[in-house]
Each structure stands twice: as structure tokens, then as C-alpha cells.
Design a protein around this motif. Structure first.
Motif: not given
Length: 408
Positions: A384-408
């Protein structure tokens, strides 16, 4: 039956073993009035530690029954045998414990011993006693520090000074981080009483708990010789050694200039703390500056904001963090999966060894999660280099994503 909000323990301040008691003591009160400010400037535990050493040597001490009830040893890592300490090698706790032991030696040599020698009579030491054994020995001082670390309650006194207090009876109550029915304690300055009261009803025979702290197992093991299973507060450290910094910023003059700028902001560190669900901003800001080209020096101040200097700069920062995590994991001789197998199937492990292996396994798992989160952030930011997200939002979204992948 104990009802909700009922008081189950009251201890008058006059029974607390603390710096206030030292100042009131007939034999050493004037000495503590003279030395306490200097000791407080080093660490607020030192006045209490010195007073405990003094009282321990007296058979008729007011606190003798309390001393006799204290354990002769707490299984803190600072007292572990070398083979158990070696099980922590490569972990943040290993370095922290070595620093803790050195700090105790330094405090004893530079502060406790000189004060006792300066005031030999009040402290019951003869002028020709060269060893100060056993009353003021390093071993006894370390034991006293371990008692304060694992049993003291801390409170701001009336002068707004953060002080440790040894509270007889109260320090028998066990810790719980997850129990819903945890009791609360307060220092009531108005009535001069330490009070423990329950939050919910207790049935007869039910164990009473308080919460010592809400820290990670890193701190719980170092301070209280215990770990909490499934502790949601995680902690590790990422090291930026000189080799890593030189690889990022090879020009020595430029590197020193950037390090000086970080030092002025309190961001030049060898180790950076990383906590669960807390963006490691100090680490990221330091790496942003080290990765910043000289041609972009006019944007230096933006390194110290929350959001990136540029997408390209941020991608390099995340790559460096991933590399640091990989390096830290490589320093462990075996994997987290092998640690789990040891805990499950090796009957030879002592209780202390099990603590060490369980802790290092947790550190490896958390480091792996940190590396995965920043790898996911890099992927999302690059896409998303053309429209980068807010870093804090990205950080917490990625935490949730990584933990979901781990549970799967």
C-alpha cells in the motif's frame, strides 16, 4: 464466610519494617537521618536493606519473630547454580540477572560497607572488625535484597517518596494475575494502617489472593521466582550492537553524529524493550535515523514522530528488526518446540531447570511473534505504498492477523 468489601487484615504502620522505623530507632535513628538521602539517591531499597541488616544481628530485635518466619532462601535466578543459569543463556533474563548480581556487589562495596565502617558503634561493629562477617556480609545483603524484592509493598509516603515496606502477615498472601476474586490492599495514611479487603465474598477455606504486579514473566521470575502460565504480558529485548549499527550506517562520522542525536533524546540504547501489544517506538525511531541517508538530513526531526519518514525508510527499519529477531533466536541452542518436548518428557529436570526452560521457551515464542508481526507490517506497507496506512493501526491489525494464523 467473608463478605465483599470486608477487611481481612489490618497492620498498624508502627509494626511495619521500613525506613520510617529506621529513623525512629533509638540506636541508629540519627545515623539514618544522616545517610538516608544519599542512599535514596542510589536506590530507595538501600535504607531498608541496611536497617534490616542491623536488626538481623540483634537477638532481641522487635522484628525477631518476623525474621524467624522468613524463608532462608528464595529461588530467585540471582541465586541459581551455574548449570541452571546456563539454561537462560541467550535470553534477556540471563543478562538482567548478571547485572542484578553485579549491582548488589557494587551497592554492598560502595555504600553499605562504608557506612557501617563510618558508624561502627551504632551498627554494633568493633573498630578492628575487618570482615564485617556475618552481620553485614555480601551474602546476607543479597538475602535481604531478595526479601525486599519478593515481599515488600511499595507506597508513596507523606513526603511523596516511593518507599518499600515489609508488612508482617500481609506478605504471606499469594499472588494471582488472573483470579477474578483478587483482594486489594491499601496504605491508609489517615488511620496509619495497612489494610487488605476483599472484593467478593470468600467461602471458608478458600485461598485469599492479591496481585503483586501485572508484569511479564521476565519480571516475575527475576523478582518473585515464579511465572504465570499464559501470562498475557510478554516482554523481550532487541539488541542493537555496534556491528548491526555499522552495517546500517557504515560512515563512522555520520554514525557518531546520529548516535549523539539519539543520546540527546534518550534513544541511544544497546537493548530496546519490546512488550506485548505495545509498538516499540524507541527502537523504530532509532532505526529510522540510522537508515536515513545524508541527503535526507533535513527530515531528521520526522524520525522522532510516530509515523514513518518514508515508506522506503520504514521498510528498511522492519527488515532490520526481522534480522535482529533472527539473530537473537539463533543464539539459543535449541528451538521452542524442543523446549516444549523437554518440559513434557524429561523427568530429570529440576524445578529450577523447568522454570528456566519454560521462560526461554516463552521468550522464543514471543520473539517469533514479534518477527512475524514486523514481516506482516512490511508486506502490508509495501503493498500500500501509494496510500500507506497509519502505523499504529497497521501494527495492531498485524498482531491480530499473526495470532489468527497461529491459531489456524
Amino acid at each position: 464466610m467473608v463478605l465483599a468489601s470486608e477487611r481481612i487484615l489490618e497492620v498498624p504502620f508502627s509494626l511495619l519494617l521500613d525506613a520510617g522505623a529506621a529513623l525512629r530507632a533509638e540506636d541508629v535513628g540519627s545515623v539514618f537521618a544522616a545517610v538516608k538521602p544519599a542512599l535514596d539517591a542510589v536506590d530507595n531499597r538501600l535504607p531498608l536493606a541496611l536497617f534490616m541488616l542491623h536488626e538481623l544481628r540483634k537477638p532481641d530485635s522487635f522484628w525477631r519473630p518476623y525474621f524467624d518466619a522468613l524463608p532462608s532462601r528464595v529461588n530467585l535466578p540471582m541465586f541459581w547454580a551455574d548449570e541452571d543459569m546456563q539454561l537462560l543463556a541467550g535470553s534477556p533474563l540471563h543478562a538482567a540477572v548478571l547485572a542484578q548480581k553485579k549491582q548488589a556487589r557494587d551497592w554492598h562495596t560502595e555504600h553499605i560497607v562504608p557506612i557501617v565502617r563510618r558508624y561502627p558503634r551504632p551498627f554494633g561493629v568493633s573498630d578492628d572488625d575487618s570482615s564485617l562477617e556475618p552481620s553485614y556480609s555480601l551474602a546476607r545483603f543479597e538475602w535481604v535484597l531478595s526479601m525486599i524484592a519478593s515481599r515488600a509493598f511499595w507506597h508513596f509516603d507523606l513526603k511523596d517518596t516511593w518507599e518499600p515496606h515489609m508488612v508482617p502477615m500481609a506478605d504471606l498472601i499469594n499472588h494471582s494475575l488472573t483470579n477474578d476474586n483478587v483482594s486489594k490492599y491499601t496504605f491508609d495514611d489517615k488511620t496509619q494502617t495497612f489494610i487488605v479487603h476483599v472484593q467478593q465474598p470468600y467461602a471458608e477455606g478458600e485461598q485469599v489472593f492479591i496481585t503483586y504486579c501485572t508484569d511479564s514473566n521476565f519480571e516475575l521470575l527475576k523478582t518473585y521466582a515464579m511465572m504465570v502460565e499464559d501470562n498475557y504480558n510478554k516482554y523481550t529485548e532487541i539488541r542493537l550492537d555496534e556491528t548491526t549499527i555499522a552495517r546500517i550506517c557504515p560512515d563512522e562520522v555520520e554514525r557518531l553524529t546520529k548516535t549523539r542525536a539519539l543520546t540527546q533524546r534518550g534513544l541511544a540504547k544497546q537493548t530496546y524493550p519490546v512488550k506485548s501489544e505495545e509498538f516499540p517506538l524507541d527502537l523504530v525511531q532509532a532505526l529510522r535515523l540510522y537508515h536515513l541517508p545524508l541527503t535526507d538530513s533535513h527530515t531528521e526531526s520526522t524520525c522522532f514522530e510516530t509515523d514513518p519518514v518514508s515508506v522506503q525508510n520504514e521498510l528498511m527499519v522492519y527488515d532490520t528488526i526481522a534480522g535482529c529477531v533472527k539473530e537473537l533466536l539463533s543464539q539459543y541452542p535449541i528451538t521452542a518446540q524442543e523446549d516444549a518436548a523437554m518440559l513434557a518428557h524429561d523427568p530429570r529436570l529440576s524445578a529450577t531447570a523447568r522454570l528456566a526452560v519454560a521462560y526461554r521457551r516463552e521468550d522464543k515464542l514471543f520473539l517469533t511473534e514479534v518477527g512475524s508481526v514486523f514481516a506482516e507490517m512490511r508486506k502490508e506497507l509495501d503493498a500500500s505504498a501509494d496510500a500507506p496506512p497509519l502505523i499504529m493501526e497497521l501494527f495492531f491489525d498485524c498482531i491480530a492477523s499473526v495470532r489468527e494464523q497461529h491459531l489456524a
